[in-house]
Design a protein around this motif. Structure first.
Motif, short mmCIF file in Angstrom:
data_model
loop_
_atom_site.label_atom_id
_atom_site.label_comp_id
_atom_site.label_asym_id
_atom_site.label_seq_id
_atom_site.Cartn_x
_atom_site.Cartn_y
_atom_site.Cartn_z
N GLY A 3 116.91 -11.83 -24.14
CA GLY A 3 117.58 -12.03 -25.34
C GLY A 3 116.66 -11.36 -26.77
O GLY A 3 115.90 -10.42 -26.60
N ILE A 4 116.60 -12.40 -27.69
CA ILE A 4 115.94 -11.82 -29.07
C ILE A 4 114.47 -11.71 -28.76
O ILE A 4 113.78 -10.78 -29.48
N ASP A 5 113.89 -12.52 -27.95
CA ASP A 5 112.49 -12.85 -27.75
C ASP A 5 112.13 -11.27 -27.35
O ASP A 5 110.92 -10.74 -27.88
N THR A 6 112.39 -10.87 -26.02
CA THR A 6 112.20 -9.77 -25.48
C THR A 6 112.66 -8.38 -26.45
O THR A 6 111.92 -7.49 -26.53
N ALA A 7 113.73 -8.37 -27.01
CA ALA A 7 114.22 -7.38 -27.88
C ALA A 7 113.28 -6.98 -29.00
O ALA A 7 112.62 -6.02 -29.27
N SER A 8 112.64 -8.14 -29.56
CA SER A 8 111.84 -8.03 -30.61
C SER A 8 110.44 -7.71 -30.07
O SER A 8 109.83 -6.68 -30.82
N TYR A 9 109.91 -7.94 -29.13
CA TYR A 9 108.81 -7.55 -28.50
C TYR A 9 108.67 -6.01 -28.21
O TYR A 9 107.85 -5.36 -28.45
N ILE A 10 109.81 -5.70 -27.60
CA ILE A 10 110.01 -4.36 -27.07
C ILE A 10 109.94 -3.36 -28.56
O ILE A 10 109.18 -2.38 -28.54
N LEU A 11 110.56 -3.80 -29.51
CA LEU A 11 110.61 -2.96 -30.74
C LEU A 11 109.25 -2.74 -31.35
O LEU A 11 108.84 -1.92 -31.83
N ALA A 12 108.56 -4.16 -31.51
CA ALA A 12 107.32 -4.37 -32.00
C ALA A 12 106.04 -3.43 -31.26
O ALA A 12 105.29 -2.81 -31.72
N GLY A 13 106.19 -3.46 -29.92
CA GLY A 13 105.41 -2.78 -29.21
C GLY A 13 105.45 -1.07 -29.38
O GLY A 13 104.95 -0.42 -29.45
N PRO A 24 115.94 -17.97 -34.07
CA PRO A 24 115.50 -18.98 -33.11
C PRO A 24 114.99 -18.49 -31.71
O PRO A 24 115.69 -17.31 -31.19
N ILE A 25 114.18 -19.13 -31.10
CA ILE A 25 113.79 -18.81 -29.79
C ILE A 25 114.77 -18.83 -28.74
O ILE A 25 115.49 -19.70 -28.72
N ALA A 26 114.69 -17.84 -27.92
CA ALA A 26 115.86 -18.10 -26.85
C ALA A 26 115.07 -18.26 -25.67
O ALA A 26 116.13 -19.09 -24.91
N SER A 27 114.01 -18.07 -25.37
CA SER A 27 113.35 -18.47 -24.12
C SER A 27 112.16 -19.21 -24.19
O SER A 27 111.29 -18.68 -25.21
N HIS A 28 112.04 -20.32 -23.74
CA HIS A 28 110.64 -21.00 -23.96
C HIS A 28 109.62 -20.58 -22.91
O HIS A 28 109.62 -21.14 -21.83
N SER A 78 107.03 -19.21 -27.51
CA SER A 78 106.63 -20.39 -27.91
C SER A 78 107.32 -21.23 -28.92
O SER A 78 107.23 -22.53 -29.00
N SER A 79 107.81 -20.50 -29.91
CA SER A 79 108.36 -21.33 -30.90
C SER A 79 109.13 -20.29 -31.94
O SER A 79 109.05 -18.83 -31.64
N SER A 80 110.04 -20.85 -32.63
CA SER A 80 110.81 -19.99 -33.55
C SER A 80 109.89 -19.22 -34.56
O SER A 80 110.59 -18.22 -35.11
N ILE A 81 108.85 -19.69 -34.86
CA ILE A 81 107.90 -19.08 -35.75
C ILE A 81 107.16 -17.73 -35.17
O ILE A 81 107.34 -16.70 -35.81
N ALA A 82 107.04 -18.01 -33.86
CA ALA A 82 106.44 -16.56 -33.17
C ALA A 82 107.71 -15.62 -33.05
O ALA A 82 107.25 -14.27 -33.24
#
Length: 179
Positions: A101-111, A141-145, A151-155
């Motif tokens: 979800g959002i967690d992975t999508a964001s990391y992919i783009l940031a990388g 909001p975090i999708a996967s913990h 680890s958090s919505s902040i990250a």
């Protein structure tokens, strides 16, 4: 219960490795990290924020310091990443998210941003997917913990902002900046 005492052999203790400099430790760690990066994408068939995106960020951080990265492997990874993102483009437009979800999508783009990956239709689609996940209070909001990365919505919010700054679709950039 009739079982005789068992004596186990003493464990063979290895002599600790010689202390080395931080530079030597980084030089020693880069090749296995890069192998994990290329192996994961080849065998799993997907981009992993834990392997691929973090290696891209690591490589971007250490190149200016003179550390050697296998640039041929990086180019191969970018070709594979481009194909993977394109394979998901239509589904992401339909709001069917990449696993994680959002967690992975964001990391992919940031990388990808740290590799100077040029924006394209697939990054536009993924950025729109990220943008649509913003909560009314402004956070993502975090999708996967899955600590420590997820680890958090902040990250997730911090990485989503980094992703959108790099890949907001050009016609919508002012809207994304306000968000």
């Amino acid at each position: 219960a009739g079982v005789a005492d068992v004596t186990l052999p003493a464990p063979a203790l290895k002599k600790p490795a010689q202390a080395r400099s931080a530079r030597a430790a980084i030089e020693a760690s880069l090749p296995p990290l890069q192998r994990a990066d290329t192996t994961f994408l080849k065998t799993a068939g997907c981009i992993s924020c834990h392997n691929n995106s973090l290696f891209q960020m690591t490589a971007a951080a250490v190149r200016p310091l003179g550390f050697r990265i296998d640039e041929g492997a990086v180019r191969d990874q970018m070709t594979r990443s481009r194909a993977y993102l394109e394979s998901w483009r239509e589904r992401v437009i339909q709001d069917i998210g990449i696993p994680g979800g959002i967690d992975t999508a964001s990391y992919i783009l940031a990388g990808l941003a740290d590799t100077d990956y040029a924006p394209d239709a697939a990054t536009d689609a993924l950025a729109r997917f990220v943008m649509r996940r913003q909560a009314a209070d402004g956070r993502w909001p975090i999708a996967s913990h899955r600590p420590p990365l997820e680890s958090s919505s902040i990250a997730v919010t911090a990485v989503a902002i980094r992703a959108l700054r790099a890949y907001a679709p050009a016609p919508r950039k002012p809207d994304y900046e306000r968000a």
